[in-house]
Enzyme design. Sequence first.
Site: not given
Length: 403
Positions: A331, A334-336
């Site tokens: 996660m 995924w955000h960066g």
Amino acid sequence: MINLQPYSNPAYFGILLIALLPVIIGLYFGRRLKIYESIFTLAFLILTFGGDHWHQGAALILYTCYQVLLTMGFTHYRWNKNQTTIFVSAVILSILPLIIVKFTPLFPNYNGFNIGFLGISYLTFKTVQVIMELRDGTIKEISWSQYLHFLLFFPTISSGPIDRYRRFIKDYENVPDRSAYLDDVSKAVFYLIQGFLYKYILGYIFGTLLLPNVARAAMSQSSAFGGTGISWYLLGYMYVYSMYLFFDFAGYSLFAVSISYFMGIKTPMNFNKPFLAHNIKEFWNRWHMTLSFWFRDFIFMRFTFWVMKHRWVKNRVRMSQLAYLVNFLIMGFWHGLTWYYIVYGLFHAAAIIINDYWLRYKKNHADKIPHNKFTEGLAIFVTFNIVCFSFLIFSGFLNQLWF
């Protein structure tokens, strides 16, 4: 050509509500105007991805064709004798465009070109979900036209909520009766007003009026201490940013749910009073719920079953801890691909593991640990502050403050 980002200004809502009238009238009389809805969706996709964002529109078209062909191909070959290899390959290929988008900026010759577009993450979540449920057999068959409607359902295309294929198709193919639809419209109006309150009033107060001032004060105070000072202004920034993040995103999600209800689609809610959670696990059952449940079902649970199957970890507690770590680390990535997003993921993994230890201890010593309104209030207070601190990490403000 004009370009309008979803739910970005009053003009967008004015155009949207006018365009929705035939859909609303059709559903009121028990008919879904599928051809009009397709034209309507195309028009709003052009408004969103046309004009100066034409390259995103081109990327969306190529991406959609790619995912539809991939999914339909998997549907045809999923029971091949090499089904496991085909399944794993299909999942990897479905995620590949998102991986390229996330990693491209890291290359030294990156010059700003990217194949990404607004909403690529949420479309990828949908395609992975469909492929996995086709493999499980929970989705028996899939038609390319229904799949296309599911992927490109415009109220949720840019930032969710993340719907499930079977739930969406059930609503799409079954028009509600008049009384049920009028109830949906009543909820749609309520969510629309609530969304305006959240995003354009409370979100504006916290994000536009308060946040820049608190940020400047925190930066100034930190500079006075050589960049290492921790001030009350930083604490203020933490709380103000957390409120802004909630009201802005929850407001956007309410708009998406509202427009979905107008269209006879009961898109699931994304937030359920998350700051009243008693612990961090409960928080993730209240915050960005469709994303949280997606990660639970398609990362946490799949990884857990895979570890059990291969008997890598026999202790169930250690297994769940490892699964939490993998789940939240993914996660975070995924955000960066920056340190504060990754630390944000690791922070929540650590918090939920510690929370599990506490819950087990509490269960085993229930007779010694008091449970009353005070302890419940204390639990909410502690959870709220842990979450707000994680949002401070997520904001990237510490990166500006220290580096």
